[in-house]
Enzyme design. Structure first.
Site: not given
Ligand code: IVH
Length: 747
Positions: A124, A126, A128, A234, A322, A427, A430, A445, A451
């Site tokens: 699914e 991610k 932002d 989610y 990512k 350094c 210092c 250092c 320092c």
């Molecule tokens: S699952 C135990 N699903 O990404 C993990 N996270 O980098 C539970 N996020 O803190 C997270 N979309 O804020 C999950 N479809 C998705 C997400 C998601 C965005 C964010 C969330 C999390 C961060 C982790």
């Protein structure tokens, strides 16, 4: 400065005041919300001081100020804190297809699944935005909390109630149901909001994520209500009864409860299918209407998720794939050297400001001298061997929220007079010699606490969130107190009230402080005189002793006295170990490949033997380096830090002012194996060794690799050999895998 300021005309003062205010606002936004500072701490402080001096000289200007009077306080300090019943964790990252294949492979390995057993994942987008945990009790929304540090978040219930996507009441819900998801803002709503902000003369937001975060974390919920926030569900936290058997069904249930769930969520049965869906989502990215920064893959079967469990801060059963980082070209204006807590000299690229992925970047990390010269930490050529010079055009990228990095150099634009960068050998703070150890790419250092840069970084680390976490004492305050000579080492913090609570020099009279904030700080400091052992160990900022290692050390030794007694005892063995390492290094340079391994072992043994280590030191050393999660690198680093007379004296001064709580496994105290040392041997049939170890540790047991007098239980599967015999000789309790599972209640 104040004299010059006093001579300014009111008009010039006002113009400068507004200019400074805008710069400080931008810096605050970048620092607190983007995790991407645009100013160094020193530059920030200089601007802030000028701003405050101006305000003192022209009191009328205060009416124009939109800035809070509490210096450097986090934006969020007005919210009540909430302890999460179940921690809110982050996700590990995958950047390439190979990382995704590795993720699936490691899950199969952990669970002991062969390639022919099907393994399904959900995939699914991610989102932002920022994560939010919603607690429903008997179907009523009772509390909404931000993630915070994962354990403690901010109570934003009133604000969350204004978001249309969040149901106030859900039908047929269990007694306790915590729904988690992402608060975000659509592109369209973001543009409209920024237009309104600009028209009203208010500041605009750098990107939709900042706008969502800034809107949710308003102290006045009516402001949140006027902001178009949305929410996708989610994940979940505490549940009084199971939600579903699979991730996919759980999401379906959220949808039935009335939540928005992401329509691009798919079930995939292979790595290829995951990657195909990733590509599909990536192709739609620009037209989705909201920001996403990757695709999240989760093991679908919830019973497998439970078996896989968590590492320190991330689940084993999920990963974020990512999207490639955004890139931009700009000019490298200077290379500065920053000195860190452990003395590391870190080169920082100062760049002509450039927007990368919606955020203005003016600094990037250059890692170390080899990196600048065109080599990675293993000595391999990078950027086709191109070095980095001041004056160069460099390509910058940001991957996720990490610090910007240099991807490439454009040699065709290199100025004729550009010089190869000469890394400093002393350094810059210092002037102590800066040296590199064999095999370490970092130059450090050698000044230790003399320092000033190391000292101030150590104190900042000491007060940081995972260490002493003293409210009101953040990085900026530490810098100020250190510059004024009020705090030279961590132990001085605990004398702050005695020395500066009254008398001629008083905290409450200091710039940015008043009666109340000074009292609050003294109180916050008092509260931390009682500190858990693992936090204390972590706070010392010893190289390689991160949060997880500090916890392992605390669990292994139980008390500070036991830890230091053991370390003092090990010193001769630690030195012998180093002599062995050094001899091996020399041998490696000289040796031909033939017979090298045997020769190296001989060399090590000879060097170690030559040190004539007392038997009790040798035993204490093996106990240290064989303990779970510790090992010789950390062992040596600890031993070194505690043997430097001045450092040890500073630590002892600190210890004298504190009560260090012995380690006990609070959450696992009722487990029958908490605090027990167990050893697994032979073949396990119900789970892999990695899973058995992780489960035992979750219940507070220590897992050792070999049987000794300290072993409490040996779990012996078929084929157990010498360990079972040794356990029998020592009279140690031995059981099979089924009895073990029955003992820990997981049969
Ligand atoms: S699952 C135990 N699903 O990404 C993990 N996270 O980098 C539970 N996020 O803190 C997270 N979309 O804020 C999950 N479809 C998705 C997400 C998601 C965005 C964010 C969330 C999390 C961060 C982790």
């Amino acid at each position: 400065m104040s004299q010059t300021i006093g001579n300014l005309s009111p008009e010039t003062a006002k113009a400068r005041f507004l200019e400074l205010q805008a710069q400080l606002d931008a810096a605050d936004l970048a620092y607190h919300q983007n995790d991407a500072p645009i100013l160094s701490d020193a530059d920030y402080d200089a601007l802030r001081r000028e701003f405050e001096t101006l305000q003192d000289a022209f009191p009328d200007l205060a009416a124009l100020s939109n800035r809070s009077t509490t210096v450097g306080a986090p934006v969020s300090s007005g919210f009540e804190k909430v302890q999460h019943a179940v921690r809110m964790l982050s996700l590990g990252n995958a950047f390439e297809d190979g990382d995704v294949a590795d993720f699936a492979k490691s899950i199969r390995k952990y669970l002991g699944l062969t390639g022919d057993v099907p393994l399904r994942f959900t995939a699914e987008p991610k989102i932002d935005g920022l994560s939010l945990s919603l607690r429903y009790e008997n179907g009523q929304l009772m509390q909404a909390a931000t993630r915070g540090d994962g354990s403690v978040g901010e109570n934003v219930t009133a604000n969350a109630r204004t978001i249309a996507d969040i149901p106030q009441v859900i039908e047929n819900a269990a007694e306790v149901l915590e729904v988690r998801g992402e608060v975000y803002m659509s592109h369209e709503d973001f543009s409209a909001l920024n237009a309104r902000q600009t028209a009203a003369g208010d500041k605009s937001f750098a990107n939709p994520r900042n706008a969502a975060a800034g809107s949710l974390r308003q102290l006045d919920a009516t402001i949140t209500k006027s902001r178009p926030l949305r929410f996708f569900a989610y994940a979940w936290g505490e549940l009084s009864e199971p939600l579903a058997q699979t991730q996919f069904e759980a999401i379906q249930r959220f949808s039935d409860f009335g939540f928005q769930t992401n329509p691009l969520t798919r079930l995939c049965s292979s790595v290829d299918a995951l990657i195909a869906h990733y590509k599909d989502i990536e192709a739609q990215r620009a037209t989705l209407g909201y920001d996403i920064d990757g695709v999240v893959y989760k093991v679908d079967d919830l019973s497998l998720q439970e078996r896989l469990g968590f590492r320190a801060t991330t689940p084993r059963w999920a990963i974020a794939h990512k999207f490639p980082a955004e890139l931009a070209w700009t000019r490298l204006e200077a290379i500065d050297i920053q000195v860190g807590r452990t003395g590391a000299l870190s080169p920082v690229a100062r760049l002509a400001p450039v927007t990368v992925g919606g955020v203005v970047v003016s600094n990037a990390t250059l890692h170390n001298e080899d990196y600048i010269a065109g080599f990675d930490s293993k000595g391999q050529v990078i950027r086709e061997g191109k070095d980095i010079r001041v004056g160069d055009w460099v390509q910058i990228y940001r991957a996720g929220d990490v610090i910007p990095k240099v991807a490439d150099v454009d040699l065709s634009k290199r100025p004729d007079d550009a010089q190869a960068y000469e890394f400093p050998m002393v350094c810059p703070e210092c002037q102590s010699p800066a040296t590199r150890e064999e095999g370490d790419s970092i130059r450090r250092c050698s000044g230790g606490m003399i320092c000033p840069a190391q000292a101030v970084e150590k104190i900042k680390h000491f007060v940081s969130r995972a260490a002493f976490d003293i409210e009101g004492l953040g990085a900026k305050q530490v810098e100020q107190f250190h510059a004024d000579g009020w705090i030279k080492e961590p132990s001085d913090i605990f004398d702050l009230k005695e020395n500066f609570g009254s008398g001629l020099q008083q905290l409450k009279n200091k710039e940015g402080w008043g009666d109340k904030s000074a009292d609050n700080l003294f109180e916050a400091i008092e509260e931390k005189r009682l500190i858990p052992l693992r936090r204390f160990i972590f706070s010392l900022g010893i190289r390689h002793a991160g949060e997880v290692a500090a916890r392992d050390l605390a669990l292994h030794y139980g008390s500070w006295d036991a830890l230091t007694a053991a370390l003092d005892l090990t010193r001769p063995a630690a030195l012998a170990h180093r002599a062995g390492d050094e001899a091996v290094e020399v041998e490696r340079h000289a040796a031909s490949t033939e017979g090298r391994r045997a020769k190296i072992t001989d060399t090590r043994n000879a060097a170690v033997t030559a040190c004539a280590v007392p038997a009790d030191a040798a035993t204490a050393w093996s106990d240290l380096i064989d303990a779970d999660g510790i090992g010789p690198v950390l062992g040596l680093s600890l031993s070194d830090s505690l043997s430097i007379a001045e450092e040890r004296a500073a630590i002892d001064r600190l210890v004298g002012k504190l009560t260090i709580e012995n380690a006990e496994q609070a959450e696992t105290a009722d487990s029958p194996v908490a605090g027990k040392t167990v050893v697994f041997t032979g073949t396990l049939e119900k789970m892999t060794r990695a899973e058995a170890k992780a489960r035992a540790e979750t219940l507070g047991a220590k897992v050792a690799g070999s049987v000794s007098k300290k072993t409490d239980i040996l779990i012996a599967g078929p084929g157990a050999g010498s360990k079972a015999k040794k356990a029998a000789d020592l009279g140690i309790q031995t059981m099979d895998e089924d009895s073990w599972l029955a003992l820990i209640g997981q049969a």
